[in-house]
Design an enzyme around this catalytic site. Structure first.
Site, PDB file in Angstrom:
ATOM      1  N   TYR A  56      -1.779   0.508  10.334  1.00 27.76           N
ATOM      2  CA  TYR A  56      -2.000  -0.247   9.099  1.00 27.76           C
ATOM      3  C   TYR A  56      -0.791  -0.139   8.177  1.00 27.76           C
ATOM      4  O   TYR A  56      -0.244  -1.147   7.708  1.00 27.76           O
ATOM      5  CB  TYR A  56      -3.259   0.251   8.387  1.00 27.76           C
ATOM      6  N   THR A  88       0.820  -1.207   0.000  1.00 27.40           N
ATOM      7  CA  THR A  88       0.000   0.000   0.000  1.00 27.40           C
ATOM      8  C   THR A  88       0.851   1.254   0.000  1.00 27.40           C
ATOM      9  O   THR A  88       1.985   1.253   0.511  1.00 27.40           O
ATOM     10  CB  THR A  88      -0.917   0.025   1.238  1.00 27.40           C
TER      11      THR A  88
END
Length: 347
Positions: A142, A118
């Site tokens: 995250y 990501t």
């Protein structure tokens, strides 16, 4: 029989689109998913094996049964906001899940993995567009878990010869152009499906968090990449691993950004529907602009996105949302998060 590949999280948004692309390319995608966030109906191009990554016996049995040639790993929690309030959940699932998978790969003699990463590993950008040389400074757990996972891949490459490619998505968007798959998270946190749900009357309005950012219209700018283009990048990464050693990472984005207001206006244009907007206070930690430099993916992988137009991405997602019998349930009382969650990839 076609050659099997293990696709962890293959019942999710991006994973299921990749399974379709793999099957079209002649592979047999074997989905391994615990269905905590994925959907049985999304597994249509290969077998489904229900199981958890940290269930050693189950994972070993699936690998023994199918003997896949490689792994594509999508199974992870992805909500950046949730990771801030419950970081332990994210480290346990995302990091320990990959560690268990890598150990199982070692026991099975597997040495190739494509990893779903990501843009959140970059944090607040120091410069835009963001290339792979940008400092890795995640601002939420995250992003931190994905960065730890990338380090695990580097370490396992050195120690055990496991070859890997990490693909750093910016904003996954759209739906299968054929209308067979789409985005259906519970709860939904991504801007485009939320805006389209408002257009469809499934929620009363869209909240825009902040309108005083240093951008042309004051709202955050993000780089949207069609999920079908993401799927093709995974096939190219898999091809690269057939002859490459070690590990590598590539950005996936279109190199052009659209503001929250531009997305809302495009959705009005595509759907022909009114979309109510409410402006709320900006939230800490939302970068004004996140745009990718994906030059290395183009030059080294040969990646050529085909659906870079925002209107096309919205049209495909609208087709999916409004198709009879396929409309995902929406919570009209849910708080809409149109900007910050966009750095989080979705499996």
């Amino acid at each position: 029989m076609a050659t099997p590949l293990l696709v962890t999280g293959g019942a999710g948004y991006i994973g299921s689109h990749v399974c379709k692309a793999l099957a079209a390319a002649g592979w047999l995608p074997v989905t391994y998913d615990n269905l905590s966030n994925g959907h049985r109906w999304a597994v249509r191009w290969g077998p489904l094996e229900v199981g958890d990554l940290q269930d050693r016996a189950r994972l070993d049995a699936v690998l023994e049964r199918w003997r896949p040639q490689a792994v594509l790993h999508f199974a992870a929690y992805i909500a950046a906001g949730e990771s801030v309030v419950d970081p332990g959940k994210y480290y346990e699932n995302n990091v320990l899940g990959l560690l268990s998978l890598l150990a199982a790969m070692g026991r099975a003699g597997l040495d190739r993995i494509v990893f779903s990463s990501t843009a959140a590993v970059y944090g607040t950008p120091r410069r835009v567009p963001i290339d792979e040389r940008h400092p890795l400074e995640p601002v939420n757990p995250y992003g931190s878990t994905k960065l730890v996972c990338e380090q695990l891949l580097r370490d396992f490459a050195v120690a055990h010869g496991i070859r890997s490619v990490a693909l750093r998505y910016f904003n996954a968007a759209g739906a299968d152009p054929d209308g067979e798959l789409g985005e259906a998270h519970e709860p939904e946190t991504h801007l485009i499906p939320l805006v389209l749900e408002a257009a469809a009357g499934l929620r009363p309005e869209i909240a825009i968090f902040g309108e005083d950012y240093p951008t042309a219209d004051g709202t955050c700018i993000r780089d949207y990449i069609h999920v079908a283009d993401l799927a093709q990048a995974h096939l190219l990464a898999l091809d690269r691993l057939s002859g490459a050693e070690g590990t590598d990472a590539f950005n996936l984005g279109n190199g052009a950004g659209f503001s929250v207001r531009q997305v809302v206006e495009a959705a009005r244009r595509v759907t022909g529907r009114p979309i109510a907007v409410r402006v709320r206070a900006a939230r800490p930690g939302d970068p004004p602009v996140l745009v990718a430099d994906a030059g290395r993916a183009r030059s080294d992988l040969g990646w050529r996105p085909r659906h870079s137009a925002l209107d096309e991405q919205l049209a495909h997602a609208w087709q999916w949302l409004t198709a009879p019998g396929r409309r995902p349930r929406a919570d009209p009382c849910a708080i809409v998060r149109p900007a910050a969650t966009q750095i989080a990839n979705s499996s």
